[in-house]
Every structure is written in structure tokens, then in C-alpha cells.
Design an enzyme around this catalytic site. Sequence first.
Site, PDB file in Angstrom:
ATOM      1  NE  ARG A  39      -3.854   2.300   2.047  1.00  0.00           N
ATOM      2  CZ  ARG A  39      -5.078   2.420   2.491  1.00  0.00           C
ATOM      3  NH1 ARG A  39      -5.670   1.399   3.074  1.00  0.00           N
ATOM      4  NH2 ARG A  39      -5.751   3.560   2.359  1.00  0.00           N
ATOM      5  CG  HIS A  96       3.634  14.030   2.543  1.00  0.00           C
ATOM      6  ND1 HIS A  96       3.628  12.672   2.727  1.00  0.00           N
ATOM      7  CD2 HIS A  96       2.400  14.344   2.058  1.00  0.00           C
ATOM      8  CE1 HIS A  96       2.447  12.187   2.383  1.00  0.00           C
ATOM      9  NE2 HIS A  96       1.683  13.172   1.975  1.00  0.00           N
TER      10      HIS A  96
HETATM   11  N1  GLY Z   1      -3.365   7.932   0.171  1.00  0.00           N
HETATM   12  C1  GLY Z   1      -2.622   6.744   0.262  1.00  0.00           C
HETATM   13  C2  GLY Z   1      -3.387   5.626   0.893  1.00  0.00           C
HETATM   14  O1  GLY Z   1      -4.578   5.698   1.051  1.00  0.00           O
HETATM   15  O2  GLY Z   1      -2.772   4.644   1.250  1.00  0.00           O
END
Ligand code: GLY
Length: 338
Positions: free
Chosen positions: A220, A231
Amino acid sequence: MTERIEIRLDLPDGRSTIVLVGRGVRSELADSIPQTAARVAVVTQENIDVAVDPGTPFETFYIGDGEQFKNLDTVGELCSAWSKWGLNRADCVVAVGGGMVTDVAGFAAAVYHRGIPVIHVPTTLLGQVDAAIGGKTGINIPEGKNLVGAYWQPNAVFCDTETLDTLSPAEWRCGLGEVAKYNWLGGRDLAELELEGRIAACVRIKAEVVASDEREAGRRALLNYGHTLAHAIEIVGSHDLKHGEAVGIGLVYAAELARQMGRIDAELVAEHRRIVEAYELPTQLPAELEPQDLLKAMGRDKKVLNTGLTFVLLGTDGLEIVRNVDPGLATVAMEALR
Ligand code: GLY
């Protein structure tokens, strides 16, 4: 045309998340409200003019507009107001708004009565292709953004493109950074699609990744391609770059860094510039941002788990997480964006 995407997760209650994408899809909201619900708490902001009909008695709860309201106080106030109204675990929360609303309402839903069903109606492109999908919720504390949160999967997400009709150009650019990112996550044909098809394709890519790694044990994190520098840009210095613009710069930077490390060739870097520019996003670092400040901020990124500078970078096997990156190379790559 309505596109329907199911995010299959191994949730203890056996349910999955249904995402509907299309013009006017929020009119189907009532069908997704759990049958146990006697009342629905709609959470939104005063300036969001998007009406919903949950088909169940409901009350609207407003939260403040702006990052300064994305905090524990807002969550506490929301939970108190829900409690006074009598909301319970069999009821449901519906969040209508951008990423801030779905993040705050999603987090409050995750902790209220130890978890109450939530449905998202994202009203920004960023929300529809990213923030409202995948169950990450969070709020800011003085020490950093999104440092307190929970994984709390929505029962359903209604990506109603009608709600994007009045989106400002700046808000569009916020979402376009994420759309550009999906190009290297399997979305090479995105530019050829109409709006609904493009949003649905982004959701499908994210759904597949989230279903394989809900809690970000590994894969992920690839969804953060381009986000390490983005960021840092958002934290450091005075500029008026929006999130999507910072992601555009971050994508080109990640490609430059990968080239410096011998992972990809110059043609792939040029492709990053072409795609980011096609979405009319910037590819240059503002001169006032100091490399040392950006490096320091990148070293504090949430993806850095005691493993030195950490980036999502392309290589011969596609995107992967690369740890302990040499700060010298990271600085040289920044110079290529001046
Ligand atoms: N915005 C990245 C995630 O939802 O993992």
C-alpha cells in the site's frame, strides 16, 4: 453511466466497500444505509452545497473549514453532539465533503462507540480518486499532519461527478496530482478516458492495492509515489503550492532520484515530466525551498520506520520501497528540478 467497484477486504464483519462512480450517483445513498439505522448523522461544512437524502431521519453536523479544524477538538465536539442527539452503533454517519471532512468524520466514526458505520460522499477530485477510498482516516496534532488516525472502511463511497461541477481550478489541481501518480501504478491509459471512466480507473487501481494490503504492511505504501518530497514541500517554507502541485514535483523528483541511483534511464524521467506537464502541474522546485530543509522534513516522513531516507522509486521491477537512500544523491536529484 454508473461504474460500480467492490473493494474486497477481509473484514471481521464480512462486508466489503461498494464504490459507485457517475453523475448523480448520490441519489442511491438511501439503498446503502444499514437496515439497523434509525438515524443518520450527516457531517459536512457550511460552504459545501451538496444535498443528500439518506432516506432515514437525519441531522446535519457542521465542522470548520481549514486544516486548523482537522484536530481532536473537532472530533470531540462531533462525538458529543452525536451523543446528545442519541446516535448509536446501529446508526450511520454520512460524510459529505473533501478529504478533510471524510478524514475527520471517518475517524470520529471509527472511535465513536468503538466504531459506527460510515459512508463517504467525496465532493472533490482528490477525495474521489484517493482520500475517501481505502479506509485511512486521520487528524493533525501540533507535531504533524495525520499523526493520529485509524483504518475504518466505509460501507460505501459515492463518487458523484455532479459535485465536481463547481470545483475551483486549484481544487482540480489537488486531485490531478493523484491522477498523474496512478500512471505508474498501472494507469497508463488514464489520459484517454472521460472524467467518470478516469475516476473509476483510479478507484480500481487503489481498490486492488488496498485489498491486498489494507494496513500498509508493504504494498500500500506504493500509493505514496511522489509523496515523500511532496509532503516535505507542504511542511517547509512559504509558497502557495497545492497538494497536487507538490505531488507533481514529487513525481519528477522520484524519477530523477531513481535515475541518479541507476535504477531507470533518462527517457523514463522525461516521461514523468511529460505526464506531469500534461496535467498542467509544475515540475520545478520553487527556488526559495532549501534542500537541507526538505531533506530534514523527508527524514521525518511517516514512511520512515527507523530505516533512513525512504522513497517509493521505479526500478526494473516497477515501483518499490527503497530504504536508506544516500542523502547526497537525494540532494543532487533536487538540483535537477531547479
Ligand atoms: N493515500 C494513500 C493511501 O490511502 O494509502
